[in-house]
Design a protein around this motif. Sequence first.
Motif, short mmCIF file in Angstrom:
data_model
loop_
_atom_site.label_atom_id
_atom_site.label_comp_id
_atom_site.label_asym_id
_atom_site.label_seq_id
_atom_site.Cartn_x
_atom_site.Cartn_y
_atom_site.Cartn_z
N LEU A 297 34.06 37.91 24.47
CA LEU A 297 34.03 39.40 25.09
C LEU A 297 32.55 39.63 25.63
CD1 LEU A 297 34.78 41.53 23.35
CD2 LEU A 297 32.79 40.97 21.45
N LEU A 298 32.65 40.14 26.67
CA LEU A 298 31.84 40.75 26.93
C LEU A 298 31.17 42.46 27.14
CD1 LEU A 298 33.41 39.54 31.11
CD2 LEU A 298 31.56 38.24 29.39
N THR A 299 29.66 42.76 27.29
CA THR A 299 29.65 43.49 27.58
C THR A 299 29.04 43.88 29.01
OG1 THR A 299 28.02 43.60 26.85
CG2 THR A 299 28.79 44.00 25.30
N SER A 300 29.08 45.12 29.69
CA SER A 300 28.77 45.19 31.39
C SER A 300 27.12 45.36 31.29
CB SER A 300 29.41 46.21 31.53
OG SER A 300 29.08 46.71 32.76
N MET A 301 27.12 45.15 32.40
CA MET A 301 24.42 45.09 32.56
C MET A 301 25.17 46.20 33.20
SD MET A 301 22.52 43.37 33.18
CE MET A 301 22.44 41.80 33.35
N PHE A 302 25.63 47.49 33.89
CA PHE A 302 25.19 48.15 34.69
C PHE A 302 26.11 49.58 34.11
CE2 PHE A 302 24.56 44.85 38.07
CZ PHE A 302 23.34 44.79 37.45
N GLY A 303 27.47 49.08 33.26
CA GLY A 303 27.88 50.33 32.92
C GLY A 303 28.08 49.87 31.19
N ASN A 304 29.34 51.39 31.04
CA ASN A 304 29.51 51.12 29.10
C ASN A 304 30.38 50.37 28.76
OD1 ASN A 304 27.06 52.93 29.38
ND2 ASN A 304 27.73 54.84 29.77
N GLY A 305 30.74 49.74 29.89
CA GLY A 305 32.38 49.03 29.30
C GLY A 305 32.00 48.11 28.08
N ILE A 306 33.06 47.39 27.52
CA ILE A 306 32.99 46.55 26.71
C ILE A 306 34.40 45.57 26.65
CG2 ILE A 306 32.94 45.54 23.99
CD1 ILE A 306 31.36 48.29 23.28
N ALA A 307 34.78 44.21 26.75
CA ALA A 307 35.84 43.96 27.41
C ALA A 307 36.65 42.63 26.79
CB ALA A 307 36.44 43.79 28.47
N GLY A 308 37.86 42.55 26.50
CA GLY A 308 37.75 41.67 25.20
C GLY A 308 39.17 40.90 26.23
N LEU A 309 38.75 39.67 26.54
CA LEU A 309 39.74 37.93 27.65
C LEU A 309 39.56 37.42 27.34
CD1 LEU A 309 37.10 38.59 30.78
CD2 LEU A 309 38.83 40.38 30.25
N LYS A 310 41.19 37.16 27.26
CA LYS A 310 42.07 35.50 27.14
C LYS A 310 41.83 34.88 28.25
CE LYS A 310 43.62 35.04 22.67
NZ LYS A 310 44.78 35.59 22.25
N VAL A 311 41.17 33.62 28.10
CA VAL A 311 40.94 32.47 29.14
C VAL A 311 42.32 31.12 28.44
CG1 VAL A 311 39.51 31.17 30.79
CG2 VAL A 311 39.10 33.32 29.62
N ASP A 312 43.02 31.15 29.83
CA ASP A 312 43.16 29.60 29.80
C ASP A 312 42.67 28.97 30.20
OD1 ASP A 312 45.33 27.86 29.33
OD2 ASP A 312 47.26 28.77 30.38
N PRO A 313 42.08 27.94 29.49
CA PRO A 313 41.40 26.54 29.85
C PRO A 313 42.00 25.78 31.17
CG PRO A 313 41.17 26.28 28.02
CD PRO A 313 41.91 27.89 28.12
N THR A 314 43.19 25.79 30.32
CA THR A 314 43.76 24.15 31.12
C THR A 314 44.60 25.09 32.70
OG1 THR A 314 44.99 24.11 28.76
CG2 THR A 314 45.98 23.28 30.87
N ALA A 315 45.00 25.72 32.65
CA ALA A 315 45.90 26.80 33.75
C ALA A 315 44.21 26.77 34.84
CB ALA A 315 45.79 28.08 33.40
N LEU A 316 43.02 26.72 34.04
CA LEU A 316 41.68 27.30 35.33
C LEU A 316 41.67 25.83 35.94
CD1 LEU A 316 39.78 29.03 36.46
CD2 LEU A 316 38.49 28.20 33.54
N LEU A 317 41.71 24.90 34.46
CA LEU A 317 41.54 23.91 35.22
C LEU A 317 42.46 23.26 36.21
CD1 LEU A 317 38.86 21.31 34.63
CD2 LEU A 317 41.27 20.28 32.99
N ARG A 318 43.68 23.14 35.41
CA ARG A 318 44.69 23.17 36.94
C ARG A 318 44.77 23.60 38.02
NH1 ARG A 318 48.67 23.96 33.67
NH2 ARG A 318 49.28 26.28 34.16
N CYS A 319 44.12 24.53 37.91
CA CYS A 319 43.76 25.81 39.60
C CYS A 319 42.71 24.71 40.14
CB CYS A 319 43.55 26.49 39.40
SG CYS A 319 42.98 28.50 41.03
#
Length: 838
Positions: free
Chosen positions: A385-407
Motif C-alpha cells: 500500500l503506497l501513498t504518493s510523496m508529491f500527489g494525492n494518490g493512494i495505490a494498492g499493489l500485488k507483488v509476486d516475489p517469486t516472479a521478481l526473484l526469478r526475473c
Amino acid sequence: MKCEAEQTQGLQMEEPQEISSTEGGCVGDIVIEKFLIESKKSTPHVQLACSMQHSAFPLDGNELCIWNTEDPSQQLLALRGHHQPISAVAFGNTATPRLICSASPDRVIMWSLDECREKVLEGLIPRGTVLGTLLGKVLYLRFSPDDRVIAVCAGNKILVVDTESQSTLVELEGHQGPVTAAEFCTWRAHVVISVSEDRSFKVWDHRVGSLIYNSPVLAASPLLSLLVVEGSKQLVTGCAEGQLWIFSLVDRHHYRCVTRVDLRKKRESFSTRRLDSNPGSLPEESRLPSAHELAKGDDVEVTLPVLGLAHCELSLGLASECGLLSSENTSCLWVGSSAGLLILNLANFELEAVLHYKNFRNLSIQVAGSCALRSKTSDGKAFCLLTSMFGNGIAGLKVDPTALLRCQQRPTLGTRLSVLPSSRVLPTSPLHFGVVESSAQPARHRQPAARSVVKDQPLVFHSKVRSSGYTSAPHATMFSPKTNIKNDCKRSSERKNSYKWKESPVQNSPPTRLSRWLAVADGRAAVRCVQFSGDGRQLACGSANHLALVFGADLTGTPAVFPGHDGPVNTVCWSHDGRWLLSVSQDGTLRVWSVRRTELALCLGKDLLPKPVQSAQFYYIDTFILLSSGPEVQLLTYHIDTCKDEIRRYKPKSRGRAVVRLPMTGAVEVTSLSAVNDFYSYLVLTAGRNRTLEAFDLNVGRSAAVITEAHSRPVHQICQNKGSSFMTQPSQLYNLFATTAVGDGIRLWDLRTLRCERRFEGHSNRCYPCGIAFSPCGRYVACGAEDRHAYVYEMGSSTFCHRLSGHTDTVTGVAFSPSASQLATATLDGKLHLFVTE
C-alpha cells in the motif's frame, strides 16, 4: 465515549491493471496495481496498515477506508469519526474479533471490522470506541500480540492503552524526539521496543513502566521504521538515509549490533553482480541505476529512506536442503522505500531483488511518501500500500516475489561445482600422476592413496641377493650402524593399523567449559596456528618463536618440539595418516617433519620455489603437497626417504617436484588456499589479494569459477567443512566453506551456487587475522576475536550462541577435535586453552 460513522458512497477506484515493465522480458506477472484512489488531501507521511485480508488508509484527511484485498468485489468501507486528519492506522493481530485502530490529534478510535460490516448491511451507522482524546499528533500505533493493549506513540511518549477498559495503563517517557515506531516482543509479552527521531531505540517493560535498555545514537538522521524478527530474535530498524541496523534480542547478547546495512551500496552492488554474472544479456533499460547516475538526476532520491519493513517468505539457497540449517536461513525482509521495494536476505544481508517504481511503465506512484507491506496473502503474493510523496494518490499493489526473484536472479552455472567428484580422474589430469583409482567417499569410506603409479622399489627385487665375494663376513667391524630401521617402519605400520574407527554421536552442544590452559613459550611468543591430528590424539601449533610443537590432545605431558625455521610459523598441517607434520613459516620455506622421530624429513625453499611459500597443506590423501607461492598455486609430488644411509646422512634423499602451476586470475598474490585431504576431491579453493575467491578444478587443470568482491578486505583464511572420520554428515554439506577477512566477519558459501549463504558478525576482528574452524558435526563455526574471547556460531543463525572467556589476549586460532567434544584456542600471548562440553 462513542463515535458515529457512515459509509461513503461513490468513491472512484480504477480497475486493476497489469503494469508493463522495462525489465527486459519481465511483464505484469511481477506487479499488478489493484486499485488507485485520489484523495482530496495529500497524506505523504501517514502510517498505513495491511493485514492478511484488508488494507486501511486515510481518505480526504479524516475518513478511514478499509479495502478487502482478498475480495475486491466487496464495497469499499469508509468510516467517519475523526474531526482532524488521520495520522496513523493499525490492524489487530487476532482473527476474532478483527480490530483496527486509527488516530488523529483529536482522538484515538478502535473499530471492530465485523461489527462495522454488519451495521452497514443492516443500514445502521457503525460506531467505534474512543480510547483517548487530545493526545497530540500520533505517528504510530501497534497492537500487542494478543490485542489486549495498544501502544500509542504520541509526541515523545508511548501510551500503553488497555483495549477492554479503554484506560491508559502506563506512559513511557524518555525519548528526546517524536516516537516514530513501536513493536511488541512476541516471545516476551511485557517488552515493547520503540524508535524515535532522536536516532536511538529503547526497550521498555510496559507492565511496570521501566526502561530496560537505551541505545546510543545510531545515525545522523531520524529512525523511521522498526521490525522484530521472531525466528532469529533480532531487531531491525531503518532510518531516513537508507541505513538498516540489525540488533540481537537474545538475552545474553545485551542488544549488541549484528550488522549495519547501507541500502544504497547494496543496491549498487546488486546491480553490478547482475551485470558481471551475465554481461551483455541485460538490456540497457533493465539495468538498475548506479550511484553516479542517481546523483545526476534531480528527481530521484539517492538515500532510499526506509518507510516500511515486513517479513518476506522465500526459499533461497541450497544449504537448506541438507537439513542442517534452520528455516531461518531463507528468512528475507521486505524493505519499502520512496524509490522502490527491496528484498533483503537476513542470512547474508545481501539484496535478493529490487523493484524500482520507475522501471515499471504506467505505475501510478513513482515516488512514495508512505508504505505498508503484507508479506503473504492467500495466493502467496505480497500486498503493498503506497501513498504518493508529491500527489494525492493512494495505490494498492500485488507483488509476486517469486516472479521478481526469478526475473533478477543470477544465471546458474552450466555445471555445478562439488567437492565430491562425479567422474574418474582424466588421463590428462595432473592428479593422474599419483592416482591408481579415485574414490569420492568421505568420512568412513576411505581408501589409502597410492604414492605413485610406478612404485619406488630397489633395483633388485629379490629379498636376498647372492653374489660372489659378498656373502662372507668382514674381517673387522668398523662401526655398528642402526639396524632397526626396518623394524621401526614395521612398528609404525602396526601402530597405524591397530587403530579402530569408531563413530561418535553428533554433538548436542559445542565445547564451552574451559578445562585446561598452558603457556607454550616464554616471552609471550604468539601462537599463530593450531590444529588437531586426524585421530584427535595430538595437537600441533606454530608459534612466533620459530617453533612447531606437538602436544597430547589433553595438553598434558612434554610437547615434541620441531626447531629449524628462521621465522614465525604461520601454518601447521597434519598428514592424513598422522605420520608427518607440515609447517610454513614467514621465512618462506615449507618443512615436513617426521612426528615419530621429531626430525626434519623435507625442506622446500628458494631452490624450488622462486617466491616465498604463503600457505601449504597435504592434498589428495597425502599424495601431493599443495602450496601457494606468490600469484601461483602449485601442486607438488614429493618423496620422503625414511631409510637414511649412515655414511651419507648429510645428503638428503627426500625431494619434491612441481607437477602443475596455476596462476590466479589477475596474477594477484594468493592469501589463502584450502582443499580436502581426507578423501579424494578435485577442487582447490583460493583467495587473492584483490578480494576474490577462485576455485580450481585439478582434474582438468584450470580455473573453474571466480567470485569477485567476496569481502571488503582480502581473505586471510578459507575453511572448508571437511567433516570427520568419527561423524557422518550429509554429502551436500561438504560443499559449504567459510571465509574470513579482517574487519569483515565470516561468510558462509555454497559451492553449488557460488553465493554467500550466511554471514557471521559480532565478534571483534578489526586488526589481527583471527582463525576460524568448522566443528566435525558441521553444526558450528568457531572463531577467534580481539576482545579476548572465542565465539561459536550455530550454522542456522547469524548470532553467536556461545562466547568463550578465560583468555588473556587476542584469540588467534581455533581448532575442533575430530574425535571428541573439544575446542582448542591459541592466543597472542602464547597460550593454549582447551574447552570441553559441559
